[in-house]
Enzyme design. Structure first.
Site, PDB file in Angstrom:
ATOM      1  N   SER A 163       6.273  -4.299  -3.678  1.00  0.00           N
ATOM      2  CA  SER A 163       6.455  -3.520  -2.447  1.00  0.00           C
ATOM      3  C   SER A 163       7.917  -3.566  -1.999  1.00  0.00           C
ATOM      4  CB  SER A 163       5.463  -4.035  -1.392  1.00  0.00           C
ATOM      5  OG  SER A 163       5.467  -3.242  -0.239  1.00  0.00           O
ATOM      6  N   ASP A 211      -2.409   4.524  -3.430  1.00  0.00           N
ATOM      7  CA  ASP A 211      -1.466   3.822  -2.549  1.00  0.00           C
ATOM      8  C   ASP A 211      -1.124   4.709  -1.355  1.00  0.00           C
ATOM      9  OD1 ASP A 211       0.740   2.584  -1.377  1.00  0.00           O
ATOM     10  OD2 ASP A 211       1.536   1.882  -3.287  1.00  0.00           O
ATOM     11  N   HIS A 225      -2.114  -0.081  -2.380  1.00  0.00           N
ATOM     12  CA  HIS A 225      -0.790  -0.705  -2.345  1.00  0.00           C
ATOM     13  C   HIS A 225      -0.862  -2.171  -2.781  1.00  0.00           C
ATOM     14  CE1 HIS A 225       3.421  -0.519  -1.299  1.00  0.00           C
ATOM     15  NE2 HIS A 225       3.317  -1.640  -0.617  1.00  0.00           N
TER      16      HIS A 225
END
Ligand code: MLT
Length: 204
Positions: A105, A154, A185
């Site tokens: 991320s 996501d 995600h």
């Protein structure tokens, strides 16, 4: 361990011959977060895990953003260069080869930004849920190996964005393997399995 320029954790290699992993956490995590992942995907490798220096409402990150998915590009550039300088510092302090970044991320986005600006700092990168970090063209990435794992569901990273990142890195010369996983995600077991297999296939 806080004497170098980032608060970080370092675990020495347990076997020779593996590139160290530079573990880069997501928003709100810290330098301990990805150590278990690192041990799973590269059991013998040295692990180096810094804590992002930017605080967003108390949550550590690696650069500032204006909104979710909208980055402060000046800060991305500054922080990517700062992280590259840290890599130089820790390589000397611990006598390490160039690391492979493993970022999740926000950590994947700063790893991508280091590839854009200072690719010599990294031996390669595993980018988990990364986005295009900067508007400019990446530096020459000839002979850089990159694994990009995206989540088909996501809500933070649109498929168009990760596809564009894969294309931009490839056009800059990197050998990119891009997989779209049936995931959101968050990380899934498939991320662990694929990252481990990719590292093994690349000599780790
Ligand atoms: C970022 O800010 O890097 C991305 O939005 C990912 C995140 O941290 O949620």
């Amino acid at each position: 361990m806080t004497t170098l320029s980032f608060v970080h954790r370092f675990e020495p290699a347990r076997e020779p011959g593996h590139a160290p992993l530079l573990l880069l956490h997501g928003t709100g995590a810290d330098e301990t977060d990805l150590l278990p992942l690192g041990r799973m995907i590269a059991p013998g490798a040295a692990l180096l895990s810094p804590r992002g220096k930017v605080l967003e409402g108390g949550a550590p990150r690696f650069f500032s953003r204006l909104a979710e998915g909208v980055f402060d590009h000046e800060d991305v550039r500054f922080r990517a260069d700062e992280l590259a300088a840290f890599i130089t510092e820790v390589r000397a302090a611990y006598d390490l080869a160039a690391p492979i970044a493993v970022g999740f991320s926000n950590g994947a986005n700063i790893a991508a930004a280091v590839l854009y600006r200072q690719p010599e700092a990294l031996a390669g990168a595993v980018l988990l849920r990364a986005m295009v970090p900067l508007p400019e063209t990446p530096a020459d990435l000839t002979a850089k190996d990159v694994l990009l794992l995206s989540g088909a569901m996501d809500p933070i990273v649109p498929a168009e964005n990760s596809t564009r990142l894969a294309r931009l890195l490839t056009e800059a010369g990197a050998a990119v393997e891009h997989r779209n996983l049936p995931a959101g995600h968050g990380l899934s077991q498939a991320d662990v399995t694929l990252a481990k297999a990719w590292l093994a296939a690349h000599g780790n």
